[in-house]
Write an enzyme that holds these catalytic residues in place. Structure first.
Site, PDB file in Angstrom:
ATOM      1  N   CYS A   1      12.281  -9.201   6.694  1.00 43.38           N
ATOM      2  CA  CYS A   1      11.951  -8.578   5.415  1.00 43.38           C
ATOM      3  C   CYS A   1      12.505  -9.380   4.238  1.00 43.38           C
ATOM      4  O   CYS A   1      11.795  -9.711   3.302  1.00 43.38           O
ATOM      5  CB  CYS A   1      12.490  -7.146   5.388  1.00 43.38           C
ATOM      6  SG  CYS A   1      12.214  -6.348   3.811  1.00 43.38           S
TER       7      CYS A   1
ATOM      8  N   CYS B   1       8.645  -9.206   3.510  1.00 38.13           N
ATOM      9  CA  CYS B   1       8.371  -8.308   2.371  1.00 38.13           C
ATOM     10  C   CYS B   1       8.850  -8.842   1.026  1.00 38.13           C
ATOM     11  O   CYS B   1       8.104  -8.817   0.043  1.00 38.13           O
ATOM     12  CB  CYS B   1       9.050  -6.953   2.574  1.00 38.13           C
ATOM     13  SG  CYS B   1       9.189  -6.412   4.258  1.00 38.13           S
TER      14      CYS B   1
ATOM     15  N   LYS C   1       7.327 -12.266  -0.124  1.00 40.08           N
ATOM     16  CA  LYS C   1       5.881 -11.998  -0.282  1.00 40.08           C
ATOM     17  C   LYS C   1       5.599 -11.244  -1.577  1.00 40.08           C
ATOM     18  O   LYS C   1       4.707 -11.575  -2.334  1.00 40.08           O
ATOM     19  CB  LYS C   1       5.393 -11.220   0.954  1.00 40.08           C
ATOM     20  CG  LYS C   1       3.934 -10.863   1.012  1.00 40.08           C
ATOM     21  CD  LYS C   1       3.560  -9.580   0.322  1.00 40.08           C
ATOM     22  CE  LYS C   1       4.352  -8.358   0.684  1.00 40.08           C
ATOM     23  NZ  LYS C   1       4.118  -7.840   2.014  1.00 40.08           N
TER      24      LYS C   1
ATOM     25  N   GLY D   1      -7.574 -10.692   9.673  1.00 40.56           N
ATOM     26  CA  GLY D   1      -8.046  -9.665   8.748  1.00 40.56           C
ATOM     27  C   GLY D   1      -7.026  -8.564   8.551  1.00 40.56           C
ATOM     28  O   GLY D   1      -7.356  -7.489   8.055  1.00 40.56           O
TER      29      GLY D   1
ATOM     30  N   TYR E   1      -2.735  -7.266   7.659  1.00 40.56           N
ATOM     31  CA  TYR E   1      -1.847  -7.194   6.497  1.00 40.56           C
ATOM     32  C   TYR E   1      -1.577  -8.579   5.909  1.00 40.56           C
ATOM     33  O   TYR E   1      -1.786  -8.831   4.728  1.00 40.56           O
ATOM     34  CB  TYR E   1      -0.479  -6.654   6.926  1.00 40.56           C
ATOM     35  CG  TYR E   1      -0.334  -5.183   7.132  1.00 40.56           C
ATOM     36  CD1 TYR E   1       0.340  -4.406   6.189  1.00 40.56           C
ATOM     37  CD2 TYR E   1      -0.796  -4.564   8.281  1.00 40.56           C
ATOM     38  CE1 TYR E   1       0.549  -3.051   6.397  1.00 40.56           C
ATOM     39  CE2 TYR E   1      -0.601  -3.209   8.488  1.00 40.56           C
ATOM     40  CZ  TYR E   1       0.070  -2.455   7.545  1.00 40.56           C
ATOM     41  OH  TYR E   1       0.264  -1.120   7.755  1.00 40.56           O
TER      42      TYR E   1
ATOM     43  N   GLU F   1      -2.981 -10.058   2.403  1.00 42.62           N
ATOM     44  CA  GLU F   1      -2.040 -10.224   1.293  1.00 42.62           C
ATOM     45  C   GLU F   1      -1.983 -11.680   0.834  1.00 42.62           C
ATOM     46  O   GLU F   1      -2.024 -11.973  -0.371  1.00 42.62           O
ATOM     47  CB  GLU F   1      -0.645  -9.747   1.724  1.00 42.62           C
ATOM     48  CG  GLU F   1      -0.591  -8.242   1.946  1.00 42.62           C
ATOM     49  CD  GLU F   1       0.781  -7.722   2.375  1.00 42.62           C
ATOM     50  OE1 GLU F   1       1.014  -6.511   2.227  1.00 42.62           O
ATOM     51  OE2 GLU F   1       1.628  -8.512   2.857  1.00 42.62           O
TER      52      GLU F   1
ATOM     53  N   HIS G   1      -1.878  12.364 -18.173  1.00 42.30           N
ATOM     54  CA  HIS G   1      -3.028  11.667 -18.742  1.00 42.30           C
ATOM     55  C   HIS G   1      -2.605  10.677 -19.816  1.00 42.30           C
ATOM     56  O   HIS G   1      -1.702  10.990 -20.589  1.00 42.30           O
ATOM     57  CB  HIS G   1      -3.980  12.708 -19.344  1.00 42.30           C
ATOM     58  CG  HIS G   1      -5.245  12.127 -19.850  1.00 42.30           C
ATOM     59  ND1 HIS G   1      -6.235  11.660 -19.000  1.00 42.30           N
ATOM     60  CD2 HIS G   1      -5.682  11.900 -21.121  1.00 42.30           C
ATOM     61  CE1 HIS G   1      -7.232  11.190 -19.738  1.00 42.30           C
ATOM     62  NE2 HIS G   1      -6.918  11.327 -21.012  1.00 42.30           N
TER      63      HIS G   1
ATOM     64  N   GLU H   1      -3.700  10.538 -11.941  1.00 44.19           N
ATOM     65  CA  GLU H   1      -4.109  11.916 -12.252  1.00 44.19           C
ATOM     66  C   GLU H   1      -5.343  12.324 -11.439  1.00 44.19           C
ATOM     67  O   GLU H   1      -5.574  13.512 -11.200  1.00 44.19           O
ATOM     68  CB  GLU H   1      -4.375  12.101 -13.743  1.00 44.19           C
ATOM     69  CG  GLU H   1      -5.595  11.390 -14.276  1.00 44.19           C
ATOM     70  CD  GLU H   1      -5.798  11.605 -15.771  1.00 44.19           C
ATOM     71  OE1 GLU H   1      -5.889  12.763 -16.195  1.00 44.19           O
ATOM     72  OE2 GLU H   1      -5.861  10.607 -16.514  1.00 44.19           O
TER      73      GLU H   1
HETATM   74  P1  NDP Z   1      -2.034  -7.554  11.979  1.00 42.50           P
HETATM   75  O1  NDP Z   1      -2.023  -6.996  13.337  1.00 42.50           O
HETATM   76  O2  NDP Z   1      -2.055  -6.671  10.807  1.00 42.50           O
HETATM   77  O3  NDP Z   1      -3.286  -8.535  11.854  1.00 42.50           O
HETATM   78  C1  NDP Z   1      -3.558  -9.538  12.789  1.00 42.50           C
HETATM   79  C2  NDP Z   1      -4.967 -10.041  12.545  1.00 42.50           C
HETATM   80  O4  NDP Z   1      -5.235 -11.151  13.393  1.00 42.50           O
HETATM   81  C3  NDP Z   1      -6.003  -8.979  12.868  1.00 42.50           C
HETATM   82  O5  NDP Z   1      -7.015  -9.069  11.909  1.00 42.50           O
HETATM   83  C4  NDP Z   1      -6.493  -9.383  14.249  1.00 42.50           C
HETATM   84  O6  NDP Z   1      -7.808  -9.011  14.515  1.00 42.50           O
HETATM   85  C5  NDP Z   1      -6.422 -10.900  14.125  1.00 42.50           C
HETATM   86  N1  NDP Z   1      -6.313 -11.564  15.423  1.00 42.50           N
HETATM   87  C6  NDP Z   1      -5.483 -11.257  16.448  1.00 42.50           C
HETATM   88  N2  NDP Z   1      -5.660 -12.105  17.475  1.00 42.50           N
HETATM   89  C7  NDP Z   1      -6.631 -12.966  17.096  1.00 42.50           C
HETATM   90  C8  NDP Z   1      -7.264 -14.057  17.738  1.00 42.50           C
HETATM   91  N3  NDP Z   1      -6.936 -14.435  18.989  1.00 42.50           N
HETATM   92  N4  NDP Z   1      -8.231 -14.712  17.059  1.00 42.50           N
HETATM   93  C9  NDP Z   1      -8.584 -14.326  15.823  1.00 42.50           C
HETATM   94  N5  NDP Z   1      -8.003 -13.306  15.153  1.00 42.50           N
HETATM   95  C10 NDP Z   1      -7.040 -12.617  15.794  1.00 42.50           C
HETATM   96  O7  NDP Z   1      -0.807  -8.568  11.950  1.00 42.50           O
HETATM   97  P2  NDP Z   1      -0.053  -9.262  10.748  1.00 42.50           P
HETATM   98  O8  NDP Z   1       0.547 -10.467  11.353  1.00 42.50           O
HETATM   99  O9  NDP Z   1      -0.914  -9.394   9.563  1.00 42.50           O
HETATM  100  O10 NDP Z   1       1.094  -8.240  10.444  1.00 42.50           O
HETATM  101  C11 NDP Z   1       1.957  -7.817  11.507  1.00 42.50           C
HETATM  102  C12 NDP Z   1       2.581  -6.496  11.193  1.00 42.50           C
HETATM  103  O11 NDP Z   1       3.581  -6.678  10.232  1.00 42.50           O
HETATM  104  C13 NDP Z   1       1.633  -5.475  10.593  1.00 42.50           C
HETATM  105  O12 NDP Z   1       0.918  -4.782  11.575  1.00 42.50           O
HETATM  106  C14 NDP Z   1       2.579  -4.606   9.824  1.00 42.50           C
HETATM  107  O13 NDP Z   1       3.094  -3.657  10.712  1.00 42.50           O
HETATM  108  C15 NDP Z   1       3.645  -5.574   9.384  1.00 42.50           C
HETATM  109  N6  NDP Z   1       3.432  -5.996   7.987  1.00 42.50           N
HETATM  110  C16 NDP Z   1       3.514  -5.070   7.020  1.00 42.50           C
HETATM  111  C17 NDP Z   1       3.298  -5.412   5.702  1.00 42.50           C
HETATM  112  C18 NDP Z   1       3.372  -4.354   4.665  1.00 42.50           C
HETATM  113  O14 NDP Z   1       3.948  -3.302   4.933  1.00 42.50           O
HETATM  114  N7  NDP Z   1       2.781  -4.554   3.502  1.00 42.50           N
HETATM  115  C19 NDP Z   1       3.007  -6.783   5.306  1.00 42.50           C
HETATM  116  C20 NDP Z   1       2.936  -7.679   6.409  1.00 42.50           C
HETATM  117  C21 NDP Z   1       3.151  -7.293   7.697  1.00 42.50           C
HETATM  118  P3  NDP Z   1      -8.156  -7.496  14.990  1.00 42.50           P
HETATM  119  O15 NDP Z   1      -7.990  -6.643  13.781  1.00 42.50           O
HETATM  120  O16 NDP Z   1      -9.580  -7.611  15.428  1.00 42.50           O
HETATM  121  O17 NDP Z   1      -7.220  -7.167  16.092  1.00 42.50           O
END
Ligand code: NDP
Length: 460
Positions: free
Chosen positions: A43, A48, A51, A177, A179, A183, A438, A443
């Site tokens: 973090c 976090c 970022k 796709g 988090y 971001e 407002h 709101e």
């Molecule tokens: P996520 O699980 O959110 O996203 C991973 C992405 O990679 C998904 O879109 C997934 O696709 C894709 N993916 C996985 N394997 C493959 C592959 N072999 N080929 C192509 N694409 C793939 O993970 P992040 O690393 O972004 O974040 C990890 C965790 O950290 C989050 O789940 C969250 O809990 C935490 N986090 C929280 C934040 C916040 O609170 N703002 C910010 C950053 C992280 P698919 O969706 O199809 O599985």
């Protein structure tokens, strides 16, 4: 003579580990912590905190452009990546120092080296090659970014590297796709980088409400991000100072930087869990019960290493519950429901509770859906078409509010307060009798009307 060197040995000085260590030490327990990197964990050091600074940095750029409609003329605006990167790293170092100080001040011993488990009560410090015994061991080592090992994957960076880039690329290809991908796409685009985000599915933010996912697709496009869907990478090749990435749908994309944001995995490889018989799941996450106890009575685990809900405040709460359970004789299971959370796209997403598909699965047609989408006042003079989307879900005749979803400016700030309302079990009537503030974006949440046809809306 005490039977063990310490009452508690914590492996990992991140959010969960430090909170647990501090609270246990404050209770008079003899506590030690090992950290192989900087205290503060993901973090503070590579998640976090840095970022969010990058998001602020990108937002300033947008604000300069948008200020024109508000009468400002800003000449010769330019962006210095190196300055922002170094300023962020200075702040990271300051915060990391505070984490060490917290441990020291509370009497916990910090070992700045890697620790691995030797048996149910013993860890080995790797640099000093010392063994230390403890009555209880807490595993709080977090997770690490992960990417699929496609051909040429060594050319790609992951989130840990993104904070330390020598220079900003002209073009970036972000794969994923979730988090982190969403971001960082917003961050890079806001800093003027030509940004492509490629995702294997058809809507960003898998697991979120379907309409939120559509709204986030719009957010990314409004920021100039080129979204490519149904595309999984299969090969990365070098080409003229940059890279060409091939996808399974036949597409090839040229870029200067490939950023894999394809998920994170618990950081348990090589930790010696098998020496003590600690069970892990197929992702390498430590299996724990509701009290964060592993399959071994003297070993507990909190935070991302358990792969429950991977968020900093959750790791902290799990740590607090662990200390209550083990050192205060007060068995406490942290409740992982109705956790408010945010995705810091630009604008961001704030959510708490059920999404519509989950609510329909749980309650069938016994839910009511309220949505609105509007152009926030600030965007009018700023010349932005970006809309704000809100959704509120209620259940039952008394319309208990079970989910709220906002895509719009300040939604993480708003959802924190709304999280209290959901946790408190408030009803739509409670929202309706709350007077609006407002003019604000928030709101709208107290003036929502039901969808005309609320039984057949989108599902993810
Ligand atoms: P996520 O699980 O959110 O996203 C991973 C992405 O990679 C998904 O879109 C997934 O696709 C894709 N993916 C996985 N394997 C493959 C592959 N072999 N080929 C192509 N694409 C793939 O993970 P992040 O690393 O972004 O974040 C990890 C965790 O950290 C989050 O789940 C969250 O809990 C935490 N986090 C929280 C934040 C916040 O609170 N703002 C910010 C950053 C992280 P698919 O969706 O199809 O599985």
């Amino acid at each position: 003579m005490a039977e063990y060197d310490y009452d508690l040995f914590v492996i990992g000085a991140g959010s969960g580990g430090v909170r647990s260590a501090r609270l246990a030490a404050q209770l008079g327990q003899r506590v030690a912590v090992a950290e192989e990197s900087l205290p503060g964990g993901t973090c503070v050091v590579r998640g976090c905190v840095p970022k969010k600074f990058l998001v602020y940095g990108a937002d300033y750029g947008a604000a300069i452009k948008e200020s024109e409609g508000y009468g400002w003329t800003v000449k010769d605006a330019s962006f210095d990546w190196g300055k922002l990167r170094d300023n962020i790293q200075s702040e990271v170092m300051r915060l990391s120092g505070i984490y060490s100080t917290i441990l020291e001040k509370n009497g916990a011993q910090l070992y700045r080296e890697r620790a691995e488990i030797e048996d149910a009560h013993t860890v080995r410090l790797k640099d000093s090659d010392k063994t230390i015994t403890a009555k209880t061991i807490l595993i709080a080592v977090g997770g690490r970014p992960w990417m699929p090992k496609i051909k040429g994957h060594e050319h790609a960076i992951m989130s840990d590297d993104a904070f330390l880039l020598d220079k900003l690329p002209e073009r970036v290809l972000i794969i994923g796709g979730g988090y982190i991908a969403s971001e960082f796409a917003g961050i890079f685009a806001g800093m003027g980088v030509e940004t492509v985000q490629a995702y294997r599915g058809g809507r960003l933010l898998n697991g979120f409400d379907a309409e939120v996912r559509d709204a986030v697709n719009d957010v990314q496009r409004n920021n100039g991000i080129d979204l490519r869907f149904n595309a999984s990478p299969i090969e990365i090749k070098t080409a003229k100072g940059g890279y060409i990435v091939s996808f399974d749908n036949g597409t090839k994309i040229g870029t200067d930087l490939v950023f894999m944001a394809t998920g994170r995995k618990p950081h348990t490889v090589g930790l010696g869990l098998e020496n003590a018989g600690v069970a892990v799941d197929k992702n390498g996450a430590v299996k724990v019960d509701e009290y964060s106890k592993s399959s071994v009575d003297s070993i507990y685990a909190v935070g991302d290493v358990t792969n429950r809900v991977n968020l900093t405040p959750v790791a902290i709460r799990e740590g607090v519950a662990f200390v209550e359970t083990v050192f205060k004789d007060n068995p406490t299971a942290y409740d992982h429901t109705e956790i408010a959370s945010a995705v810091f796209t630009r604008p961001p997403v704030g959510v708490v509770g059920y999404n519509e598909a989950e609510a329909r699965k749980a309650f069938g047609d016994d839910i009511t859906v309220y949505t609105t989408s509007f152009r926030p006042m600030k965007n009018v003079l700023a010349g932005k078409s970006q809309k704000c989307f809100m959704k509120l879900l209620t259940q039952g005749e008394n319309e208990k509010v079970i989910g709220i979803h906002i895509v719009g400016d300040d939604s993480p700030e708003i959802i924190q307060a709304l999280g209290i309302c959901v946790k408190a079990g408030l009803t739509k009537a409670d929202f309706d009798r709350t007077c609006a503030v407002h003019p604000t974006l928030a709101e709208e949440i107290v003036t929502l009307k039901p969808k005309e046809i609320n039984k057949t809306t989108a599902v993810s």
